[in-house]
Design a protein around this motif. Structure first.
Motif, PDB file in Angstrom:
ATOM      1  N   UNK A 761       0.827  -1.203   0.000  1.00  0.00           N
ATOM      2  CA  UNK A 761       0.000   0.000   0.000  1.00  0.00           C
ATOM      3  C   UNK A 761       0.854   1.243   0.000  1.00  0.00           C
ATOM      4  N   UNK A 762       0.195   2.382   0.164  1.00  0.00           N
ATOM      5  CA  UNK A 762       0.870   3.671   0.230  1.00  0.00           C
ATOM      6  C   UNK A 762       0.659   4.250   1.629  1.00  0.00           C
ATOM      7  N   UNK A 763       1.770   4.472   2.306  1.00  0.00           N
ATOM      8  CA  UNK A 763       1.747   4.957   3.681  1.00  0.00           C
ATOM      9  C   UNK A 763       1.855   6.473   3.670  1.00  0.00           C
ATOM     10  N   UNK A 764       0.881   7.146   4.279  1.00  0.00           N
ATOM     11  CA  UNK A 764       0.935   8.598   4.404  1.00  0.00           C
ATOM     12  C   UNK A 764       1.603   8.951   5.729  1.00  0.00           C
ATOM     13  N   UNK A 765       2.777   9.534   5.637  1.00  0.00           N
ATOM     14  CA  UNK A 765       3.544   9.938   6.821  1.00  0.00           C
ATOM     15  C   UNK A 765       3.216  11.402   7.078  1.00  0.00           C
ATOM     16  N   UNK A 766       2.569  11.738   8.191  1.00  0.00           N
ATOM     17  CA  UNK A 766       2.045  13.101   8.358  1.00  0.00           C
ATOM     18  C   UNK A 766       3.104  14.156   8.622  1.00  0.00           C
ATOM     19  N   UNK A 767       4.129  13.825   9.383  1.00  0.00           N
ATOM     20  CA  UNK A 767       5.174  14.803   9.722  1.00  0.00           C
ATOM     21  C   UNK A 767       6.515  14.104   9.644  1.00  0.00           C
ATOM     22  N   UNK A 768       7.568  14.829   9.352  1.00  0.00           N
ATOM     23  CA  UNK A 768       8.886  14.181   9.320  1.00  0.00           C
ATOM     24  C   UNK A 768       9.328  13.791  10.723  1.00  0.00           C
ATOM     25  N   UNK A 769       9.992  12.661  10.806  1.00  0.00           N
ATOM     26  CA  UNK A 769      10.508  12.203  12.102  1.00  0.00           C
ATOM     27  C   UNK A 769      11.696  13.054  12.523  1.00  0.00           C
ATOM     28  N   UNK A 770      11.934  13.121  13.834  1.00  0.00           N
ATOM     29  CA  UNK A 770      13.111  13.824  14.355  1.00  0.00           C
ATOM     30  C   UNK A 770      13.984  12.819  15.091  1.00  0.00           C
ATOM     31  N   UNK A 774      11.640   8.780  16.350  1.00  0.00           N
ATOM     32  CA  UNK A 774      11.521   8.079  15.072  1.00  0.00           C
ATOM     33  C   UNK A 774      10.161   7.371  14.979  1.00  0.00           C
ATOM     34  N   UNK A 775       9.836   6.924  13.802  1.00  0.00           N
ATOM     35  CA  UNK A 775       8.645   6.099  13.629  1.00  0.00           C
ATOM     36  C   UNK A 775       8.972   4.669  14.058  1.00  0.00           C
ATOM     37  N   UNK A 810      12.521   0.585  14.117  1.00  0.00           N
ATOM     38  CA  UNK A 810      12.570   2.051  14.146  1.00  0.00           C
ATOM     39  C   UNK A 810      13.089   2.566  12.812  1.00  0.00           C
ATOM     40  N   UNK A 811      12.464   3.658  12.380  1.00  0.00           N
ATOM     41  CA  UNK A 811      12.861   4.225  11.092  1.00  0.00           C
ATOM     42  C   UNK A 811      12.517   5.699  11.064  1.00  0.00           C
ATOM     43  N   UNK A 812      13.435   6.513  10.565  1.00  0.00           N
ATOM     44  CA  UNK A 812      13.159   7.937  10.364  1.00  0.00           C
ATOM     45  C   UNK A 812      12.643   8.129   8.940  1.00  0.00           C
ATOM     46  N   UNK A 840       4.265   7.335  16.135  1.00  0.00           N
ATOM     47  CA  UNK A 840       5.099   8.383  15.572  1.00  0.00           C
ATOM     48  C   UNK A 840       5.035   9.636  16.397  1.00  0.00           C
ATOM     49  N   UNK A 841       5.669  10.711  15.942  1.00  0.00           N
ATOM     50  CA  UNK A 841       5.685  11.978  16.680  1.00  0.00           C
ATOM     51  C   UNK A 841       4.273  12.494  16.928  1.00  0.00           C
ATOM     52  N   UNK A 842       3.885  12.528  18.180  1.00  0.00           N
ATOM     53  CA  UNK A 842       2.590  13.091  18.531  1.00  0.00           C
ATOM     54  C   UNK A 842       1.506  12.079  18.799  1.00  0.00           C
ATOM     55  N   UNK A 843       1.723  10.783  18.568  1.00  0.00           N
ATOM     56  CA  UNK A 843       0.693   9.803  18.893  1.00  0.00           C
ATOM     57  C   UNK A 843       1.346   8.496  19.319  1.00  0.00           C
TER      58      UNK A 843
END
Length: 891
Positions: A761-770, A774-775, A810-812, A840-843
């Motif tokens: 599928x296609x993963x929508x990454x909402x914000x870049x990782x820091x 990381x994700x 883990x992956x950025x 991810x960042x924020x959830x």
């Protein structure tokens, strides 16, 4: 409005927004309960004013609400000045259910009440039995109401009184509502009239002024300033003035004169019948008129033989943008005879002698009379031709109209239709050619507007989707939305209104045409009311409301698609990062999910989404091109124009319908709407940023493998996986399953052992990782092998035989769309399980599932131990969270 400014008129502020509310009326179209009707009397420059609202569905048997706002204020009235009175007049077909007012009132029934008839072009045309409600308002309004015309620059609160009347229609057919604000019996200060026609299935209504202008425009088209002249309507004049279909059932309030067309099916329809045409006798061979004193040397002239005058040529207009001559295609051309005061052979015509009154005077020959000799329409190359039987020279004039009577009519709002008249030319019988070039400023612009609407509008739609509008559209130029003078270009009341500078902007012309097109499927009311929440102010870089964004964005898209603009160069919707002012804030306040903006309330985002699905650019997230109809009739046109489409839900409504009917294509996961959402991540107005798999979710393929006998517990998987052909292919919302017995497998056809699956599928990454956040991808209860591939790179693998265990990767990742593949292998035991989560960042940790349209996904609820099932395959709407097992995983 920059590259795409159209109908905002925002420089005039709130006044123009409210003025547009008064001007954008659902004239000629069926209204709906979701689109309240609003109108104010603006005919006099006085502070006393009357405004009117209709709420509800005015169909027989249904109650609806009439609201009258009377504005008046006389703080110190002289002793002789009578108080103000509001009079409400209703015919017998309307039943009054209740009256709500803080003032005293009287209601009288079973008496004659004056009604209006826009087709008769008079203020009061007839009386019918009905109801009269008189409300005593006093000298000063006791309420503070919003007066939309309180100042020259905008509305303000003013003293007045609000009266609510709940009514019900007794039967299908004609109904009217009149309101009169007066001071004393003869001092009428303001009046309004609402005209309607209702059937069991549909209601139509509009204000008197709009209906009157439609009838007046027909009179100007037919009569051309000639008096007297009788209008010939195509069907019942009242219904025609309201835009009600001729087949609509119901009764009229009175019998109206029979002025219908006798030959409605011919080219030109009714517009040929306002003026008397040349009678058949006029086209017979003519006798030579005898001179006053015939020469002695010649006898009287005998009857001349019949001869013909054949005239043909081509008509072109000069394109105001390029200066190139283009053919005037499909336009109406009239041939007129315009004799001089005493042209030959008319100089010697004897005066008619007195005769008895019943004997008509002799008819002068055709060459001596002003007459229209014929009507035709130009071909694709601008060609025309006429043949007229005549024995004498004729002084001919061609009249070329920027209209064709069936599709488009371009008019000046005060002077009527645009027409180019040639200079008179005297031609003798024979064959002649007369070419015409239209070069004067206003006329060439009018023909440019006509050609843009027919060539790129009507004909492109017919070519692309096999449909064209079922009635003609009037175009008023130059004309703004508000009483011809204020505001920007817009569509309302069944007509396109273009300000002066927009007459030479094809994008604006086609944008307003797109509103007209959508109104043919959803009605004028929803189109006009789409932007009511933002007071009709909209711009590419603003947030408005989902309905406004849909209406305006769809019109942007259709204009681009029909004309063939470059969306990455001309209108800047192909790549959001290339447009420096992509949607940010909203000066009018937040709308959208949870009271905050998303790209669902941005017309720029809506246009970009539709274009991504429409175009044939093979973006990695959208490998199919829908064009306008799309695969399986599930494209942009089919969904946008189908009944029941909820404009209030806008792009979300469209998106879910598109996903529901999308054919299953491996790797096809168009996600432009959510791709655009992520660019708003830093804006405080955005309450939710989408994340997860683009609809329709995971593309799941299952394969039955074979035991090679070489494997060992906790050793590598040795047998061949993903053995073709696949046992099953389907879409899943989430990757989540846990089976304990051979018959209980994720899909029918798999045995309990040695099978594999691939989820893509296609993963929508909402914000870049820091670096600190990381994700993380969680492979919970993984039994046996698992593998994660991101953007074509294998980032993690546990391809061994083992019992259920937990794995974390883990992956950025950058923000945006990332292709993702999860591979799974089941080994020798009957048990198989995998629950794929991420954070991810924020959830925090949550299932990695298909994006839930309209908001974040709910948190899955744990289920009792011993659960033995798998997730239900995701359907078209929403997704079902996978139940999670409880207790300690088995080793």
């Amino acid at each position: 409005m920059g590259r795409m400014r159209r109908s905002t008129g925002w420089r005039w502020g709130l006044f123009l927004g409210l003025g547009l509310l008064a001007a954008c009326l659902p004239g000629g179209e069926g209204g709906r309960a979701s689109a309240p009707f609003f109108w104010c009397d603006r005919g006099r420059p006085r502070p006393e004013r009357l405004c009117f609202y209709l709420e509800g569905d005015p169909r027989p048997g249904s109650t609806f609400l009439l609201i009258f706002d009377a504005f008046y204020d006389m703080i110190s009235p002289p002793p002789s000045m009578p108080p103000f009175t509001l009079t409400i007049l209703l015919p017998h077909t309307v039943e009054v259910v209740g009256v709500e007012t803080g003032r005293s009132y009287r209601m009288e029934a079973a008496q004659g009440v004056p009604m209006v008839d826009p087709a008769q072009l008079s203020s009061e045309a007839f009386s019918v039995p009905g109801i009269r409600i008189q409300v005593d308002l006093g000298w000063e309004g006791q309420q503070k109401l919003w007066d939309p015309y309180g100042t020259p620059y905008g509305g303000k609160e003013a003293s007045g009184e609000r009266v609510r009347v709940t009514v019900r229609l007794r039967e299908p057919g004609e109904w009217q509502v009149r309101g009169i604000l007066s001071q004393g019996e003869s001092n009428e200060l303001a009046s309004i009239a609402l005209l309607g026609w209702s059937t069991e299935a549909q209601a139509y209504w509009t204000d008197y002024d709009t209906a009157f202008m439609r009838a007046w425009n027909l009179k100007s088209q037919q009569c051309g300033g000639v008096r007297p002249c009788t209008i010939r309507f195509p069907y019942d004049p009242y219904r025609f003035a309201l835009g009600v279909p001729p087949e609509a059932p119901g009764h009229s309030l009175r019998e109206r004169p029979t002025t219908f067309c006798s030959s409605y099916g011919r080219p030109g329809t009714c517009t040929d019948y306002g003026l008397p045409e040349v009678s058949p006798e006029d086209l017979q061979p003519e006798e030579s008129p005898p001179p006053v004193s015939p020469p002695a040397s010649s006898p009287p002239s005998p009857a001349a033989p019949a001869r013909w005058l054949d005239l043909s040529g081509r008509i072109h207009y000069r394109d105001p943008l390029t200066g190139v001559l283009l053919p005037a295609r499909g336009v109406r051309v009239e041939l007129w005879n315009e004799p001089e005061p005493s042209p030959r052979p008319c100089a010697g015509q004897p005066r008619p002698t007195p005769r008895p009154p019943r004997v008509p005077p002799p008819t002068p020959p055709l060459a001596c009379r002003r007459a229209r000799l014929g009507v035709t329409y130009t071909g694709e190359d601008g060609s025309y031709s006429f043949s007229v039987p005549t024995a004498f020279p004729l002084r001919l004039v061609l009249r070329v109209y920027a209209r064709d009577d069936r599709r488009v009519a371009v008019q000046d709002p005060s002077r009527g239709p645009y027409v180019h008249k040639t200079e008179p030319v005297e031609l003798s019988p024979g064959v002649h050619r007369l070419d015409v070039v239209i070069e004067d400023g206003d006329n060439r612009t009018a023909f440019f507007i006509y050609d843009t609407l027919t060539r790129w509008g009507w004909e492109e739609l017919m070519r692309r989707v096999g449909w064209a509008p079922d009635r003609a559209v009037d175009v008023y130029w130059p004309s703004a939305c508000i009483w011809w003078h204020f505001g920007g270009s817009c569509y309302h009341g069944g007509a396109i209104r273009l300000v002066k500078e927009d007459g030479e902007k094809p994008f604006v012309i086609l944008h307003e045409f797109a509103h007209f097109v959508l109104s043919r499927f959803h009605g004028d009311g929803p189109i006009v009311a789409a932007c009511v929440e933002s007071l009709w102010q909209h711009d590419l870089k603003w947030h408005t409301s989902p309905s406004c964004a849909w209406s305006e964005g769809w019109a942007d898209f259709l204009a681009i698609a029909l004309k063939g603009y470059d969306p990455g160069k001309d209108v800047w919707i192909e790549d959001p990062l290339s447009f420096g002012e992509f949607p940010r804030g909203n000066p009018w306040g937040p709308w959208g999910a949870n009271g905050a903006g998303t790209n669902a309330d941005s017309e720029w985002a809506v246009a970009a989404v539709l274009w991504d699905l429409y175009d044939d650019a093979r973006e990695p997230w959208d490998i199919l091109a829908d064009d306008l109809n799309g695969p399986g009739q599930n494209g942009l046109w089919a969904i946008s124009t189908q009944p029941g489409f909820r404009m209030a839900d806008g792009i979300f409504e469209f998106w879910m319908r598109w996903v529901a009917g999308r054919p299953g294509q491996p790797g096809e996961a168009a996600c432009p709407m959510y791709r655009l959402e992520i660019f708003l991540a830093a804006h405080p107005m955005v309450s939710w940023i989408p994340r997860g798999l683009c609809p329709p979710g995971w593309w799941a393929e299952f394969f039955q493998d074979r035991d090679d006998g070489q494997w060992a517990l906790n050793g590598p998987i040795t047998w061949e996986t993903f053995t073709p052909p696949p046992v099953a292919r389907t879409f899943w919302a989430c990757v989540a399953f846990d089976t304990h017995a051979a018959p209980d497998q994720p899909v029918v056809g798999l045995s309990g052992t040695f099978w594999s699956a691939r989820f893509s599928g296609w993963l929508l990454v909402p914000v870049p990782a820091n670096p600190l956040e990381p994700y993380r991808f969680f492979f919970d209860r993984l039994d046996d092998g698992g593998r994660l591939v991101l953007d074509g790179e294998t980032v993690w693998e546990s391809w061994i035989v083992h019992g259920p265990r937990e794995e974390v990767v883990e992956r950025r990742l950058p923000a945006g769309l990332v292709p993702v593949v999860v591979e799974y292998a089941q080994g020798p035991a009957d048990e198989s399980s995998l629950f794929l989560d991420w954070e991810g960042p924020g959830w925090g940790k949550e299932p990695l599932c298909r994006i839930r349209v309209g908001g974040p996904a709910p948190t899955p609820t744990p289920t009792p131990a011993g659960w033995d099932a798998r997730i239900s395959p995701g359907g078209a709407g929403g997704w079902t969270p996978a139940p999670r097992p409880t207790g300690t995983p088995r080793p």
